[in-house]
Design a protein around this motif. Structure first.
Motif, PDB file in Angstrom:
ATOM      1  N   GLN A  62      17.373  -9.406 -11.609  1.00  0.00           N
ATOM      2  CA  GLN A  62      17.709  -8.345 -12.834  1.00  0.00           C
ATOM      3  C   GLN A  62      18.050  -8.926 -14.181  1.00  0.00           C
ATOM      4  OE1 GLN A  62      19.982  -5.161 -12.461  1.00  0.00           O
ATOM      5  NE2 GLN A  62      18.688  -4.014 -11.346  1.00  0.00           N
ATOM      6  N   ILE A  63      18.948 -10.404 -13.426  1.00  0.00           N
ATOM      7  CA  ILE A  63      18.770 -11.387 -15.339  1.00  0.00           C
ATOM      8  C   ILE A  63      18.230 -11.964 -15.280  1.00  0.00           C
ATOM      9  CG2 ILE A  63      20.715 -12.521 -16.229  1.00  0.00           C
ATOM     10  CD1 ILE A  63      22.509 -11.506 -14.138  1.00  0.00           C
ATOM     11  N   GLN A  64      16.856 -12.407 -13.985  1.00  0.00           N
ATOM     12  CA  GLN A  64      16.385 -13.189 -13.999  1.00  0.00           C
ATOM     13  C   GLN A  64      14.718 -12.573 -14.831  1.00  0.00           C
ATOM     14  OE1 GLN A  64      14.838 -14.615 -11.012  1.00  0.00           O
ATOM     15  NE2 GLN A  64      12.805 -15.564 -11.636  1.00  0.00           N
ATOM     16  N   HIS A  65      14.780 -11.278 -14.733  1.00  0.00           N
ATOM     17  CA  HIS A  65      13.562 -10.421 -15.502  1.00  0.00           C
ATOM     18  C   HIS A  65      13.816 -10.454 -16.762  1.00  0.00           C
ATOM     19  CE1 HIS A  65      10.201  -7.892 -16.007  1.00  0.00           C
ATOM     20  NE2 HIS A  65      11.101  -6.878 -16.886  1.00  0.00           N
ATOM     21  N   THR A  78      13.068 -19.855 -14.214  1.00  0.00           N
ATOM     22  CA  THR A  78      13.030 -20.913 -12.648  1.00  0.00           C
ATOM     23  C   THR A  78      13.728 -19.267 -11.663  1.00  0.00           C
ATOM     24  OG1 THR A  78      13.997 -22.564 -14.146  1.00  0.00           O
ATOM     25  CG2 THR A  78      14.879 -21.818 -11.539  1.00  0.00           C
ATOM     26  N   LYS A  79      13.279 -19.568 -10.454  1.00  0.00           N
ATOM     27  CA  LYS A  79      13.976 -18.123  -9.551  1.00  0.00           C
ATOM     28  C   LYS A  79      14.949 -18.192  -9.586  1.00  0.00           C
ATOM     29  CE  LYS A  79      12.929 -15.915  -5.400  1.00  0.00           C
ATOM     30  NZ  LYS A  79      12.325 -16.331  -4.008  1.00  0.00           N
ATOM     31  N   LEU A  80      16.504 -17.287 -10.330  1.00  0.00           N
ATOM     32  CA  LEU A  80      17.655 -17.602  -9.751  1.00  0.00           C
ATOM     33  C   LEU A  80      17.864 -16.871  -7.781  1.00  0.00           C
ATOM     34  CD1 LEU A  80      18.911 -15.722 -13.085  1.00  0.00           C
ATOM     35  CD2 LEU A  80      18.371 -18.170 -12.237  1.00  0.00           C
TER      36      LEU A  80
END
Length: 68
Positions: free
Chosen positions: A3-6, A12-14
């Motif tokens: 969710q943070i990544q989105h 970069t994939k977390l």
């Protein structure tokens, strides 16, 4: 973390590995925490994994020998 990544639009994939590397580098290099303490914070009993996740940068080494 997805969710943070989105929400932050990170390319970069977390992952947990990325989080451990970021935390380890921050603690070792920016805050000067010992490898043993960082290992304990991450739940490890040895510093073997800490050496995998993070390495001391030149600034940290210079601070430890009082060049800066």
């Amino acid at each position: 973390m997805k969710q943070i990544q989105h929400l932050a639009a990170f390319k970069t994939k977390l992952t947990v590995k990325v989080a451990c590397k970021t935390f380890t580098n921050l603690m070792l290099n920016e805050l000067g925490v010992s490898e043993e303490s960082v290992a304990a914070m991450l739940g490890y009993t040895t510093t073997k994994h800490i050496r995998y996740y993070g390495k001391a940068n030149e600034e940290r080494i210079a601070k430890e020998v009082d060049f800066i």
